[in-house]
Write a protein that holds these residues in place. Structure first.
Motif, PDB file in Angstrom:
ATOM      1  N   SER A   2       0.847  -1.200   0.000  1.00 38.14           N
ATOM      2  CA  SER A   2       0.000   0.000   0.000  1.00 38.14           C
ATOM      3  C   SER A   2       0.874   1.237   0.000  1.00 38.14           C
ATOM      4  CB  SER A   2      -0.924   0.026   1.227  1.00 38.14           C
ATOM      5  OG  SER A   2      -0.169   0.202   2.418  1.00 38.14           O
ATOM      6  N   LYS A   3       0.246   2.339  -0.400  1.00 37.42           N
ATOM      7  CA  LYS A   3       0.854   3.663  -0.304  1.00 37.42           C
ATOM      8  C   LYS A   3      -0.214   4.613   0.228  1.00 37.42           C
ATOM      9  CE  LYS A   3       4.125   3.011  -4.170  1.00 37.42           C
ATOM     10  NZ  LYS A   3       5.413   3.638  -3.870  1.00 37.42           N
ATOM     11  N   HIS A   4       0.123   5.352   1.290  1.00 41.26           N
ATOM     12  CA  HIS A   4      -0.816   6.274   1.929  1.00 41.26           C
ATOM     13  C   HIS A   4      -0.224   7.672   1.909  1.00 41.26           C
ATOM     14  CE1 HIS A   4      -3.704   7.981   4.728  1.00 41.26           C
ATOM     15  NE2 HIS A   4      -2.721   8.318   5.543  1.00 41.26           N
ATOM     16  N   ASP A   5      -1.003   8.639   1.460  1.00 45.92           N
ATOM     17  CA  ASP A   5      -0.573  10.030   1.433  1.00 45.92           C
ATOM     18  C   ASP A   5      -1.290  10.786   2.547  1.00 45.92           C
ATOM     19  OD1 ASP A   5       0.669  12.422   0.397  1.00 45.92           O
ATOM     20  OD2 ASP A   5      -1.291  12.966  -0.419  1.00 45.92           O
ATOM     21  N   PRO A   6      -0.589  11.149   3.625  1.00 43.92           N
ATOM     22  CA  PRO A   6      -1.271  11.770   4.769  1.00 43.92           C
ATOM     23  C   PRO A   6      -1.864  13.134   4.477  1.00 43.92           C
ATOM     24  CG  PRO A   6       1.117  11.813   5.065  1.00 43.92           C
ATOM     25  CD  PRO A   6       0.848  10.968   3.854  1.00 43.92           C
ATOM     26  N   GLU A   7      -1.307  13.860   3.522  1.00 43.92           N
ATOM     27  CA  GLU A   7      -1.827  15.198   3.245  1.00 43.92           C
ATOM     28  C   GLU A   7      -3.178  15.155   2.534  1.00 43.92           C
ATOM     29  OE1 GLU A   7       1.503  18.459   3.250  1.00 43.92           O
ATOM     30  OE2 GLU A   7       1.507  17.372   1.362  1.00 43.92           O
ATOM     31  N   SER A   8      -3.303  14.302   1.537  1.00 39.86           N
ATOM     32  CA  SER A   8      -4.563  14.212   0.796  1.00 39.86           C
ATOM     33  C   SER A   8      -5.513  13.176   1.386  1.00 39.86           C
ATOM     34  CB  SER A   8      -4.286  13.856  -0.666  1.00 39.86           C
ATOM     35  OG  SER A   8      -3.737  12.545  -0.769  1.00 39.86           O
ATOM     36  N   GLY A   9      -4.980  12.264   2.202  1.00 36.73           N
ATOM     37  CA  GLY A   9      -5.775  11.162   2.709  1.00 36.73           C
ATOM     38  C   GLY A   9      -5.936  10.023   1.720  1.00 36.73           C
ATOM     39  N   ASN A  10      -5.312  10.135   0.560  1.00 43.12           N
ATOM     40  CA  ASN A  10      -5.428   9.120  -0.484  1.00 43.12           C
ATOM     41  C   ASN A  10      -4.627   7.872  -0.112  1.00 43.12           C
ATOM     42  OD1 ASN A  10      -3.848   8.426  -3.506  1.00 43.12           O
ATOM     43  ND2 ASN A  10      -6.031   8.139  -3.283  1.00 43.12           N
ATOM     44  N   THR A  11      -5.235   6.694  -0.304  1.00 43.30           N
ATOM     45  CA  THR A  11      -4.561   5.424  -0.023  1.00 43.30           C
ATOM     46  C   THR A  11      -4.818   4.458  -1.167  1.00 43.30           C
ATOM     47  OG1 THR A  11      -4.901   5.726   2.364  1.00 43.30           O
ATOM     48  CG2 THR A  11      -4.300   3.521   1.596  1.00 43.30           C
ATOM     49  N   VAL A  12      -3.738   3.854  -1.665  1.00 41.14           N
ATOM     50  CA  VAL A  12      -3.832   2.826  -2.711  1.00 41.14           C
ATOM     51  C   VAL A  12      -3.329   1.519  -2.117  1.00 41.14           C
ATOM     52  CG1 VAL A  12      -2.983   2.060  -4.950  1.00 41.14           C
ATOM     53  CG2 VAL A  12      -3.604   4.466  -4.604  1.00 41.14           C
ATOM     54  N   LEU A  13      -4.098   0.452  -2.312  1.00 40.59           N
ATOM     55  CA  LEU A  13      -3.749  -0.883  -1.844  1.00 40.59           C
ATOM     56  C   LEU A  13      -3.714  -1.805  -3.066  1.00 40.59           C
ATOM     57  CD1 LEU A  13      -3.363  -2.992   0.471  1.00 40.59           C
ATOM     58  CD2 LEU A  13      -5.863  -3.158   0.550  1.00 40.59           C
ATOM     59  N   ALA A  14      -2.597  -2.475  -3.281  1.00 39.19           N
ATOM     60  CA  ALA A  14      -2.436  -3.300  -4.481  1.00 39.19           C
ATOM     61  C   ALA A  14      -2.058  -4.725  -4.109  1.00 39.19           C
ATOM     62  CB  ALA A  14      -1.369  -2.700  -5.399  1.00 39.19           C
ATOM     63  N   ILE A  15      -2.546  -5.658  -4.901  1.00 33.16           N
ATOM     64  CA  ILE A  15      -2.174  -7.069  -4.775  1.00 33.16           C
ATOM     65  C   ILE A  15      -1.904  -7.577  -6.185  1.00 33.16           C
ATOM     66  CG2 ILE A  15      -2.858  -9.369  -4.011  1.00 33.16           C
ATOM     67  CD1 ILE A  15      -4.853  -7.977  -2.122  1.00 33.16           C
ATOM     68  N   CYS A  16      -0.713  -8.116  -6.402  1.00 31.32           N
ATOM     69  CA  CYS A  16      -0.333  -8.563  -7.744  1.00 31.32           C
ATOM     70  C   CYS A  16       0.206  -9.979  -7.689  1.00 31.32           C
ATOM     71  CB  CYS A  16       0.724  -7.629  -8.336  1.00 31.32           C
ATOM     72  SG  CYS A  16       1.145  -7.963 -10.067  1.00 31.32           S
ATOM     73  N   SER A  17      -0.176 -10.778  -8.673  1.00 31.23           N
ATOM     74  CA  SER A  17       0.340 -12.135  -8.794  1.00 31.23           C
ATOM     75  C   SER A  17       1.641 -12.122  -9.582  1.00 31.23           C
ATOM     76  CB  SER A  17      -0.680 -13.022  -9.506  1.00 31.23           C
ATOM     77  OG  SER A  17      -0.161 -14.322  -9.707  1.00 31.23           O
ATOM     78  N   PHE A  18       2.526 -13.056  -9.243  1.00 34.51           N
ATOM     79  CA  PHE A  18       3.748 -13.259 -10.014  1.00 34.51           C
ATOM     80  C   PHE A  18       3.628 -14.480 -10.922  1.00 34.51           C
ATOM     81  CE2 PHE A  18       5.190 -10.122  -7.188  1.00 34.51           C
ATOM     82  CZ  PHE A  18       6.426  -9.645  -7.597  1.00 34.51           C
ATOM     83  N   ASP A  19       2.464 -15.099 -10.918  1.00 34.22           N
ATOM     84  CA  ASP A  19       2.203 -16.310 -11.701  1.00 34.22           C
ATOM     85  C   ASP A  19       1.311 -15.944 -12.880  1.00 34.22           C
ATOM     86  OD1 ASP A  19       1.491 -18.750 -12.758  1.00 34.22           O
ATOM     87  OD2 ASP A  19       0.952 -19.659 -10.842  1.00 34.22           O
TER      88      ASP A  19
END
Length: 655
Positions: free
Chosen positions: A577-594
């Motif tokens: 995940s990446k969270h930006d405290p100033e904007s409150g924006n949060t991205v959560l990612a899940i990726c397969s390697f297969d």
């Protein structure tokens, strides 16, 4: 140790302060230090930082971190390009000392008589504070001091106004016995030094036409290449990188697939720079003129693209430097000039430079060349093999260029030993190619990202799934799902990423026994049917466009420091995940390697890293498919690579 209080282990500090740390405009830069003192008196710590013009900013108070470790933390946010400096100060904080003592004594049941001295001493501290706080708060502080001295009041009413000043006097402390560190430097670049999307193409292939047996019958020009610019911009890229655009050597010119004997129609490698038509400050005549190049730059700029230029410091045998300055090269025992070798590879069409025979003359010439292209409007240079040139030269050259134009950026194309790659970052390179291509399992990628995150003060990564030289076996054999996987990983993990044209067409055929493309574009023209591929549904361009759109729309993806990994019970899956405290924006990612099989996994999310408490529920919206789900700390996921090999969620807290 000097000064009243120890201050140790200050960060950011690159090689003990030998080099400036790195940041970009608007970045939240963490500053920390270890500081402590004897006894029970309160210690305060703050950052004093100074802008490029020498103006001191309001100091930033630092807060203690994990209890018992005496490490203090603060954040600064530079707002301009240039060299910033900061110092850390430690001081005796008499108000905090007084407040801590009084609250403990009252809690222990002591009354007014027991606290007579404390009340008087507190009033004296507030007299000093009244002279420090902003004018609009002065009366409040003086009133609190008077209350401490008023023996007609109850203990509660005497101390309450003073205790309520904690926040005000945290930001505006009375400071005694101030101890200051040495000055530390931070070089602040424009934001594109950290957040950028690169696209590489060969101008000579755009608009080219090929006859029988790959015989060129039409060479691309800057004018025909400019017709490709709108499509590159439409995919969401902001940097258009061009391989060398200079005259190509005619002596020892390489043929198709790096053959030693070139046919008359073979165009040669752009990295074999220089001929009787000019050197590093000239344009390959088949591409056009200098004015044509300037027009190409203007067209790119009009579409929101910057043009990055290749800086390859080497020469073909017929480069003017070879004739005019033979001392800039290495002469072998038989009197011939040494060509480039990387055994078993041989590059008979390229002479490497020797940085020891005439270092001053050579560096001045390179500086002249770089500034020439800066004058034409080039503000980004992708530097070819910088690790084969002297580091003290790069440190000097980059500083000289930035003194003329601090917005100029340099990307280091160095796939070499870690110490060298880190060293190039330390001495001034704005971005660096990385080992991303060879990190092909979830645990390898997580470990590598942790390394890069810990090095962000001096080395900014740029992730490339492919280059003209690199076609990893995962792309050779993984099919379209693997192309999606590698573009998701590159674009969602790193603030800067790039790709070489042809990736969107799933080009995957390698030269036998090699990790590079067959019929390599380095040695021949390669026109592509972009429109036909999209009409036939055989293009990754729409997917790439979506990923770049997600990047632009989500500020959390603009940074590297905020990358956090979460546990998932399947070794084929990576969750971050990446969270930006100033904007409150949060991205959560899940990726397969297969790229071949369906994978299931169960997450255990670090909720504070998402900006939430452990018990909270939240909504996630997949930015690729549009699907939405209700999630919490524990969630089950299913990833089918032939449908979508990754989830890229935007998190919406339920508050």
């Amino acid at each position: 140790m000097t000064g009243r209080f120890p201050i140790e282990d200050v960060t950011p500090s690159v090689s003990c302060g030998r080099y400036p740390a790195k940041a970009v405009v608007g970045e939240l830069v963490p500053v920390s230090a270890v500081s402590y003192r004897e006894g029970h008196h309160a210690l305060g710590v703050n950052v004093v930082w100074t802008g490029p013009d020498g103006e001191t900013q309001p100091f930033t108070r630092m807060r203690p971190g994990e209890p018992g470790l005496d490490r203090w933390h603060g954040v600064i946010k530079p707002d301009r390009v240039g060299r910033w400096t900061f110092t850390v100060e430690a001081f005796d904080d008499p108000y905090q000392t007084w407040r801590n003592a009084v609250t403990k004594k009252i809690g222990a049941g002591q009354g007014v008589e027991d606290l007579a001295n404390d009340l008087a001493e507190g009033a004296d501290v507030l007299d000093l504070a009244a002279k420090i706080v902003p004018q609009e708060h002065e009366e409040r502080v003086r009133t609190a001091a008077a209350a401490l001295r008023d023996d007609h009041r109850s203990l509660f009413s005497r101390v309450s106004p003073a205790l309520d000043l904690e926040e005000l006097l945290w930001d505006n402390p009375v400071r005694h016995l101030v101890t200051t560190t040495r000055s530390y430097a931070i070089w602040v670049d424009r934001q594109r030094a950290l957040f950028s999307s690169w696209y590489e193409f060969f101008p000579r292939s755009e608009g080219a036409e090929i006859g029988p047996e790959a015989t060129p019958i039409k060479h691309g020009t800057f004018a025909t290449a400019a017709e490709r610019i709108p499509a590159v911009a439409a995919m969401g890229f902001d940097v258009l990188y061009l391989p060398p655009i200079h005259p190509i050597g005619k002596i020892n010119r390489k043929g198709r697939n790096n053959t030693l004997v070139a046919r008359p129609e073979d165009v040669g490698s752009p990295w074999a720079i220089g001929s009787d038509e000019g050197g590093h400050d000239a344009i390959e005549p088949k591409l056009g003129t200098l004015e044509d190049f300037r027009a190409f730059i203007r067209t790119a700029n009009a579409h929101g693209l910057e043009v990055a230029m290749d800086l390859a410091l080497q020469a073909a045998p017929d480069h003017p430097w070879v004739r005019e300055h033979p001392e800039w090269f290495t002469t072998r025992a038989d009197g011939t000039i040494a060509y480039a070798e990387n055994p078993p590879k041989k590059y008979q069409d390229i002479y490497p430079l020797n940085w020891d025979n005439d270092p001053i003359g050579l560096r001045e010439e390179v500086l002249r060349v770089v500034l020439h292209w800066v004058e034409q409007g080039v503000k980004i240079f992708r530097v070819d093999n910088p690790h084969t040139k002297a580091l003290n030269f790069w440190q000097w050259c980059i500083a000289k260029v930035k003194a003329v134009d601090p917005d100029v950026l340099f990307l280091a194309e160095a796939f070499t030993r870690p110490a060298m790659m880190n060293g190039l970052g330390k001495i001034g390179f704005s971005q660096s190619y990385t080992y991303f291509t060879w990190r092909t399992t979830a645990w390898e990628m997580r470990e590598y990202m942790e390394q890069l995150k810990s090095s962000i003060d001096w080395m900014r990564p740029n992730f490339w799934p492919n280059t003209p030289d690199i076609l990893h076996e995962t792309l050779q054999h993984g099919g379209p799902p693997m192309f999606k996987i590698r573009t998701v990983l590159a674009s969602m993990l790193s603030p800067s990423w790039g790709m070489y044209s042809g990736l969107e067409l799933f080009e995957h055929v390698a030269r036998p026994g090699a990790e590079e493309y067959i019929d390599n574009e380095k040695f021949e023209l390669k026109p592509r049917d972009w429109a036909g591929a999209e009409r036939a549904g055989r293009s990754l361009a729409p997917y790439i466009t979506r990923l770049n759109t997600i990047r632009r729309e989500n500020p959390a993806l603009h940074w590297l420091r905020n990358t956090e990994f979460h546990e998932i019970d399947n070794a084929e899956l990576l969750c971050w995940s990446k969270h930006d405290p100033e904007s409150g924006n949060t991205v959560l990612a899940i990726c397969s390697f297969d790229s071949a099989n369906v994978q299931w996994g169960n997450t255990t999310l670090n909720m504070p890293a998402l900006g939430m408490d452990w018990h909270e529920r939240f909504d996630v919206v997949d930015q690729i498919t549009g699907a939405s789900y209700e999630w919490g700390q524990h969630n089950a996921v299913r990833i089918d690579p032939y449908v979508e090999p990754a989830h890229v969620f935007v998190v919406h807290p339920r508050r």
